[in-house]
Motif scaffolding. Structure first.
Motif, PDB file in Angstrom:
ATOM      1  N   PHE A   1       0.840  -1.210   0.000  1.00 50.32           N
ATOM      2  CA  PHE A   1       0.000   0.000   0.000  1.00 50.32           C
ATOM      3  C   PHE A   1       0.869   1.251   0.000  1.00 50.32           C
ATOM      4  O   PHE A   1       0.641   2.187  -0.777  1.00 50.32           O
ATOM      5  CB  PHE A   1      -0.901  -0.027   1.233  1.00 50.32           C
ATOM      6  CG  PHE A   1      -1.992   1.007   1.236  1.00 50.32           C
ATOM      7  CD1 PHE A   1      -3.237   0.725   0.708  1.00 50.32           C
ATOM      8  CD2 PHE A   1      -1.774   2.269   1.778  1.00 50.32           C
ATOM      9  CE1 PHE A   1      -4.251   1.678   0.711  1.00 50.32           C
ATOM     10  CE2 PHE A   1      -2.776   3.227   1.791  1.00 50.32           C
ATOM     11  CZ  PHE A   1      -4.017   2.926   1.253  1.00 50.32           C
TER      12      PHE A   1
ATOM     13  N   ASP B   1     -15.343   0.372  -0.146  1.00 49.06           N
ATOM     14  CA  ASP B   1     -14.717  -0.327   0.974  1.00 49.06           C
ATOM     15  C   ASP B   1     -15.429  -1.641   1.264  1.00 49.06           C
ATOM     16  O   ASP B   1     -14.782  -2.671   1.519  1.00 49.06           O
ATOM     17  CB  ASP B   1     -14.711   0.553   2.223  1.00 49.06           C
ATOM     18  CG  ASP B   1     -13.843   1.802   2.049  1.00 49.06           C
ATOM     19  OD1 ASP B   1     -13.241   1.959   0.967  1.00 49.06           O
ATOM     20  OD2 ASP B   1     -13.777   2.614   2.987  1.00 49.06           O
TER      21      ASP B   1
ATOM     22  N   ASN C   1      -4.931  -5.928  -3.783  1.00 48.00           N
ATOM     23  CA  ASN C   1      -3.975  -5.338  -2.855  1.00 48.00           C
ATOM     24  C   ASN C   1      -3.262  -4.147  -3.480  1.00 48.00           C
ATOM     25  O   ASN C   1      -3.122  -3.084  -2.860  1.00 48.00           O
ATOM     26  CB  ASN C   1      -2.961  -6.407  -2.436  1.00 48.00           C
ATOM     27  CG  ASN C   1      -2.126  -5.985  -1.251  1.00 48.00           C
ATOM     28  OD1 ASN C   1      -2.597  -5.283  -0.363  1.00 48.00           O
ATOM     29  ND2 ASN C   1      -0.888  -6.420  -1.223  1.00 48.00           N
TER      30      ASN C   1
ATOM     31  N   ALA D   1      -5.808  -1.136  -4.298  1.00 47.41           N
ATOM     32  CA  ALA D   1      -6.255  -0.338  -3.145  1.00 47.41           C
ATOM     33  C   ALA D   1      -5.372   0.887  -2.941  1.00 47.41           C
ATOM     34  O   ALA D   1      -5.854   1.963  -2.566  1.00 47.41           O
ATOM     35  CB  ALA D   1      -6.264  -1.189  -1.881  1.00 47.41           C
TER      36      ALA D   1
ATOM     37  N   MET E   1      -8.520   5.317  -0.386  1.00 49.00           N
ATOM     38  CA  MET E   1      -8.952   4.512   0.755  1.00 49.00           C
ATOM     39  C   MET E   1      -8.063   4.778   1.970  1.00 49.00           C
ATOM     40  O   MET E   1      -6.838   4.903   1.845  1.00 49.00           O
ATOM     41  CB  MET E   1      -8.904   3.028   0.391  1.00 49.00           C
ATOM     42  CG  MET E   1      -9.555   2.097   1.392  1.00 49.00           C
ATOM     43  SD  MET E   1      -9.599   0.401   0.731  1.00 49.00           S
ATOM     44  CE  MET E   1     -10.642  -0.385   1.951  1.00 49.00           C
TER      45      MET E   1
ATOM     46  N   TRP F   1      -7.948  -0.215   5.037  1.00 48.96           N
ATOM     47  CA  TRP F   1      -7.389  -1.268   4.186  1.00 48.96           C
ATOM     48  C   TRP F   1      -6.676  -2.333   5.015  1.00 48.96           C
ATOM     49  O   TRP F   1      -6.752  -3.519   4.703  1.00 48.96           O
ATOM     50  CB  TRP F   1      -6.437  -0.689   3.147  1.00 48.96           C
ATOM     51  CG  TRP F   1      -5.793  -1.766   2.316  1.00 48.96           C
ATOM     52  CD1 TRP F   1      -4.472  -2.089   2.240  1.00 48.96           C
ATOM     53  CD2 TRP F   1      -6.460  -2.700   1.462  1.00 48.96           C
ATOM     54  NE1 TRP F   1      -4.268  -3.154   1.410  1.00 48.96           N
ATOM     55  CE2 TRP F   1      -5.486  -3.553   0.914  1.00 48.96           C
ATOM     56  CE3 TRP F   1      -7.801  -2.900   1.122  1.00 48.96           C
ATOM     57  CZ2 TRP F   1      -5.803  -4.580   0.036  1.00 48.96           C
ATOM     58  CZ3 TRP F   1      -8.121  -3.936   0.242  1.00 48.96           C
ATOM     59  CH2 TRP F   1      -7.125  -4.756  -0.292  1.00 48.96           C
TER      60      TRP F   1
ATOM     61  N   CYS G   1      -7.691  -6.228   4.519  1.00 53.23           N
ATOM     62  CA  CYS G   1      -6.770  -7.245   4.014  1.00 53.23           C
ATOM     63  C   CYS G   1      -6.349  -8.251   5.087  1.00 53.23           C
ATOM     64  O   CYS G   1      -5.822  -9.307   4.766  1.00 53.23           O
ATOM     65  CB  CYS G   1      -5.527  -6.593   3.399  1.00 53.23           C
ATOM     66  SG  CYS G   1      -4.491  -5.727   4.578  1.00 53.23           S
TER      67      CYS G   1
END
Length: 235
Positions: free
Chosen positions: A109, A142, A160, A163, A168, A173, A177
């Motif tokens: 991320f 979401d 993944n 995102a 977000m 997140w 996840c």
């Protein structure tokens, strides 16, 4: 004397060099760490013996392997989760997998937020990214991502990386996840544990069920994506 600000061109050059270095590191990690890691994990008895000898460090190493797998999306994840069940049992194996997944998702991320679309394209085509574009403007984004993470068989590596391209919230997140991955991870660790306990009938049943559920999951994923993109065109 005040430091002169970098021009836009200089910033692009620095970003390009940084991205090139990151890609080169990824390739080296895959070749010298990722591939040998998968080969090692693919021999369950050898891996379990190594963990028994290594103690807590074996578990830390496994979490590191799982983290690496999430960041380097082309490394297959199923062997790791099966090995976790085989070596650590259902619940400890699941716990270690979720820790590694969460850490890997966090790194991914932040990488995407730093380098943007360029680093995502290292692993995924623009076509795959475009299939999820409707989520950027969806009020239920979401919730949809959470559901897609719960459903076994969905392309979680793609989700993944995607995102990070949205706005977000980071902590949302992290919840999605980690908690969302639990169902699919448990299925794998149950199967691995059954093989480890030599309960082959149960292992085969779980394995067959996994393929069936995975197929249903892929079908559901395709329907959700198709509906999302269809709704976007009609707006």
């Amino acid at each position: 004397m005040a430091t002169k600000e970098l021009t836009q061109k200089q910033q692009k050059v620095i970003a390009g060099i940084s991205l090139s270095i990151a890609i080169a590191v990824f390739i080296l990690v895959v070749v010298f760490v990722g591939i040998p890691m998968v080969r090692f994990i693919s021999v369950p008895d050898q891996f379990r013996d190594w963990v028994d000898v290594s103690g807590i460090w074996g578990r830390i190493a496994f979490v590191g392997m799982k983290t690496l797998k999430v960041v380097i999306a082309i490394i297959p994840g199923e062997p790791l989760e099966l090995a976790a069940g085989y070596t650590f049992g259902i619940w400890e194996g699941m716990f270690l997998c979720i820790i590694g997944t969460t850490l890997g998702s966090m790194i991914t991320f932040l990488l995407v937020r730093t380098f943007g679309l360029s680093i995502v394209r290292v692993f995924f085509t623009q076509e795959k990214l475009d299939s999820l574009r409707f989520l950027k403007s969806s009020a239920k984004r979401d919730s949809i991502l959470f559901i897609l993470n719960i459903i076994p068989g969905t392309p979680k590596d793609l989700l993944n990386y995607f995102a990070g391209l949205t706005d977000m919230n980071f902590w949302v997140w992290m919840f999605v996840c980690s908690v969302g991955r639990v169902p699919s991870v448990i299925i794998s660790t149950v199967c691995g544990d059954a093989f480890g306990q030599k309960r082959y009938t149960l292992a085969i049943i779980v394995l067959v069920a996994t393929f069936v559920v995975g197929g249903i999951g892929i079908y559901c994923y395709n329907r959700i994506v198709a509906k999302g993109n269809s709704d976007k065109k009609t707006v």
